[in-house]
Write a protein that holds these residues in place. Structure first.
Motif, mmCIF file in Angstrom:
data_model
loop_
_atom_site.group_PDB
_atom_site.id
_atom_site.type_symbol
_atom_site.label_atom_id
_atom_site.label_comp_id
_atom_site.label_asym_id
_atom_site.label_seq_id
_atom_site.Cartn_x
_atom_site.Cartn_y
_atom_site.Cartn_z
ATOM 1 N N VAL A 232 7.073 -7.594 10.364
ATOM 2 C CA VAL A 232 7.097 -7.375 8.828
ATOM 3 C C VAL A 232 6.023 -8.375 8.345
ATOM 4 O O VAL A 232 6.099 -9.518 8.827
ATOM 5 C CB VAL A 232 8.597 -7.913 8.276
ATOM 6 C CG1 VAL A 232 8.316 -7.662 6.824
ATOM 7 C CG2 VAL A 232 9.454 -6.906 8.936
ATOM 8 N N SER A 234 4.806 -8.463 4.791
ATOM 9 C CA SER A 234 4.865 -9.098 3.523
ATOM 10 C C SER A 234 6.056 -9.044 2.941
ATOM 11 O O SER A 234 6.991 -8.411 3.319
ATOM 12 C CB SER A 234 3.664 -8.256 2.635
ATOM 13 O OG SER A 234 4.419 -6.728 2.684
ATOM 14 N N ASN A 235 6.352 -9.665 1.667
ATOM 15 C CA ASN A 235 7.441 -9.494 1.092
ATOM 16 C C ASN A 235 7.834 -8.006 0.657
ATOM 17 O O ASN A 235 9.001 -7.472 0.519
ATOM 18 C CB ASN A 235 7.516 -10.140 -0.146
ATOM 19 C CG ASN A 235 7.584 -11.599 0.179
ATOM 20 O OD1 ASN A 235 8.006 -12.110 1.372
ATOM 21 N ND2 ASN A 235 7.502 -12.666 -0.968
ATOM 22 N N PHE A 238 9.284 -6.493 3.390
ATOM 23 C CA PHE A 238 10.578 -6.947 3.338
ATOM 24 C C PHE A 238 11.643 -6.148 2.834
ATOM 25 O O PHE A 238 12.660 -5.948 3.381
ATOM 26 C CB PHE A 238 10.682 -8.533 3.440
ATOM 27 C CG PHE A 238 11.955 -9.081 3.667
ATOM 28 C CD1 PHE A 238 12.489 -9.060 4.679
ATOM 29 C CD2 PHE A 238 12.669 -9.517 2.378
ATOM 30 C CE1 PHE A 238 13.821 -9.737 4.997
ATOM 31 C CE2 PHE A 238 13.887 -10.492 2.655
ATOM 32 C CZ PHE A 238 14.323 -10.300 3.633
ATOM 33 N N THR A 239 11.218 -6.014 1.735
ATOM 34 C CA THR A 239 11.967 -5.453 0.614
ATOM 35 C C THR A 239 12.418 -3.999 1.113
ATOM 36 O O THR A 239 13.521 -3.443 0.644
ATOM 37 C CB THR A 239 11.545 -5.236 -0.774
ATOM 38 O OG1 THR A 239 11.069 -6.566 -1.050
ATOM 39 C CG2 THR A 239 12.404 -4.751 -1.784
ATOM 40 N N VAL A 241 12.409 -2.942 3.977
ATOM 41 C CA VAL A 241 13.246 -2.723 5.029
ATOM 42 C C VAL A 241 14.840 -2.936 4.474
ATOM 43 O O VAL A 241 15.759 -2.288 5.172
ATOM 44 C CB VAL A 241 13.250 -4.228 6.109
ATOM 45 C CG1 VAL A 241 14.047 -4.336 6.873
ATOM 46 C CG2 VAL A 241 11.743 -3.717 6.977
#
Lengths: 250, 309
Positions: A232, A234-235, A238-239, A241
């Motif tokens: 993963v 980047s943020n 991540f979001t 996911v």
């Protein structure tokens, strides 16, 4: 008043590596289980509060124990009663408890027998209960506080959903939880003195105990971990996911 | 051929006793060979009898679960009376403490924290973690009688079913152990059960400050989960309470999703979370062992990740 602390020599579990799912124990240093050290600290601090008596460590294992025991003698134990025998390698908790109970019988005026709630390797938690039964003593497991006053003990047992405070006449067997105290770090002087403290040593035959095991281990392997290890970056990813897993937040 | 004889099950916690009913029936298909023992507990007697098995409603005056010695004595009498070969206990703290004592009374081999049981070549094979969680061992008890403490939530609780029965039995145990229960305290009201959460945000020593902890807790709340931690975060730093600790000497959790923040991945910790359905690990050390057991890996500083979330 003498306090016995039962401790188990184990491989330092933080240093065990896994190769082809097999644990590699060669070269792994031996030590005592971390919760055993909390039990020792409790014993030493209770003795200090009483101002009399001795703290005696009992332990059973391979010949390296004569070296490992110095850890406990440096950390405040006064004497060690050891059973050293190669035949103990296959011994399970039942045999070890029998060995320790017979060893404890050799010690006079025992008021308190302390153990960790579980060993650092198997964490089976049987030895203390078996010792209590063999010596026909009351027991309190998972203690988060222990006080001794006028021949009785006041022990707080920490359970999953609460605590209970018990009053128990001496002698008794207590196992402690890890957060009962913070074991002291021995000073250099204490470490140097540890080697000169008394060690009494027996073999299994001296105790009249046959080695054996009630439990047979057929395999002992590291679990197979089948995880994808998706990177993963980047943020935002991540979001995504989190959303894909069904957690979108409130 | 299955060679497991009569099974006795006992837990002072009804919800764990229900799981043991399932475990016993899975090992021993014949319901008549499974008996639950309830000690001084009419309510539990009714509850378990309603699950289709035989229940011994044991009246044992003066016996309280806080007195392990007398509980073991009472149970031994029932086990002897029924000629049971296998005793299943729950591996909660009380059950584990009881297991060794009862096993010693019965001259039985004993395994605790058992996470799986199966019949292999006519014998009962048990799995449990060893070496601090680094490995999983498959073990047999070789003695004629066996005491096995089963880890909570290994089996589903048994559903209600007709066919159960209740036998009353009385044993008298002298209260020789002299244990006196002075006080009981329930956990604080803000106490939490991380084992039932669908989502856990788990923090480790890689967390640099308590602000990150607040952010991690906020993330958990936002996603409808709970915050949990590794042992040092609770015992050394005292940032969170002991009841939020995951690992060998803490809780074992199987959430749908575990987000692991700043955790290196020592086995004493991972053993408590490796059965999560999905694991996301965030750590600034790309070589952290935790990444080996994650479905999603993110190499990043928590300070860069947490604030925007």
């Amino acid at each position: 008043m003498n306090i016995v602390v039962a401790m188990k020599q184990i491989p330092d579990v933080r240093q065990i590596r896994i190769r082809n799912r097999q644990p590699v124990l060669e070269g792994v240093p031996l030590t005592f289980g971390s919760i055993d050290k909390n039990a020792l600290e409790l014993g030493v601090s209770l003795k200090e509060a009483q101002g009399s008596g001795k703290v005696i460590v009992v332990s059973a294992g391979s010949e390296e124990l004569q070296d490992t025991i110095k850890e406990a003698l440096a950390a405040g134990a006064d004497e060690a009663y050891l059973v050293i025998d190669d035949k103990l390698e296959q011994a399970d908790g039942a045999v070890i408890a029998h060995v320790l109970a017979e060893t404890i019988k050799k010690i006079d005026d025992v008021d308190l027998i302390l153990c960790g709630e579980g060993s650092g390797d198997n964490y089976s938690g049987q030895a203390a209960s078996r010792i209590a039964e063999l010596l026909d003593l009351p027991q309190v497991g998972y203690a988060s506080a222990v006080e001794i006053q006028n021949g009785t003990s006041r022990v707080t047992r920490s359970l999953e959903d609460g605590e209970e405070v018990l009053e128990v006449p001496l002698p008794l067997v207590v196992t402690v939880v890890a957060d009962i105290n913070q074991p002291r770090i021995p000073s250099v002087t204490q470490i140097l003195k540890a080697g000169r403290k008394p060690q009494e040593i027996w073999e299994l035959a001296d105790l009249g105990i046959e080695p054996g095991a009630a439990v047979e281990t057929v395999s002992n392997l590291a679990p197979e971990l089948q995880r994808q290890r998706v990177v993963v970056k980047s943020n935002e990813e991540f979001t995504q996911v989190l959303q894909a897993e069904g957690f979108t937040g409130r | 051929m299955i060679k497991v004889g009569k099974i006795v099950i006992y837990s002072e916690k009804t919800e764990l006793a229900r799981e043991l009913v399932t475990a016993a029936l899975e090992i021993q298909g014949a319901e008549r060979s499974v008996t639950a023992v309830c000690i001084n507990d009419e309510e539990q007697t009714r509850d378990l009898a309603a699950r289709g098995i035989a229940v011994v409603n044991l009246s044992a005056p003066g016996v309280h679960p806080s007195d392990t010695a007398s509980t073991a004595r009472a149970l031994q009498q029932v086990v002897d009376e029924l000629e049971a070969e296998l005793v299943l206990l729950a591996s909660n703290r009380r059950g584990k403490e009881l297991a060794g004592r009862l096993a010693q009374r019965l001259n039985a081999g004993c395994l605790t924290d058992v996470t799986g049981m199966a019949i292999q070549e006519g014998r009962l094979a048990c799995t449990r973690n060893t070496l601090g969680g680094a490995t999983v061992a498959t073990q047999f008890i070789k003695t004629a009688r066996q005491v096995i403490a089963v880890a909570p939530r290994t089996y589903e609780p048994a559903a209600e079913k007709p066919g159960g029965s209740v036998d009353d039995m009385t044993v008298s145990i002298s209260a020789a152990s002299g244990i006196k229960l002075v006080e009981t305290r329930a956990r604080d009201k803000d106490s939490v059960d991380i084992t039932t959460a669908d989502l856990l945000v788990v923090v480790g020593q890689g967390l640099e400050n308590q602000e990150d902890l607040v952010r991690a807790a906020a993330l958990a709340r936002f996603l409808g989960g709970e915050v949990a931690c590794t042992k040092p975060v609770a015992t050394d730093r005292k940032w969170l309470s002991e009841e939020r600790v995951i690992g060998l000497s803490g809780k074992t959790c199987k959430p749908q999703l575990a987000i692991l923040l700043g955790i290196s991945g020592q086995v004493q910790f991972t053993v408590g979370i490796r059965d999560a359905r999905t694991i996301i690990a965030i750590n600034n050390d790309e070589n952290a062992p935790i990444f080996q057991m994650a479905d999603y890996v993110m190499v990043a500083d928590l300070a860069d990740v947490l604030p925007p979330l």
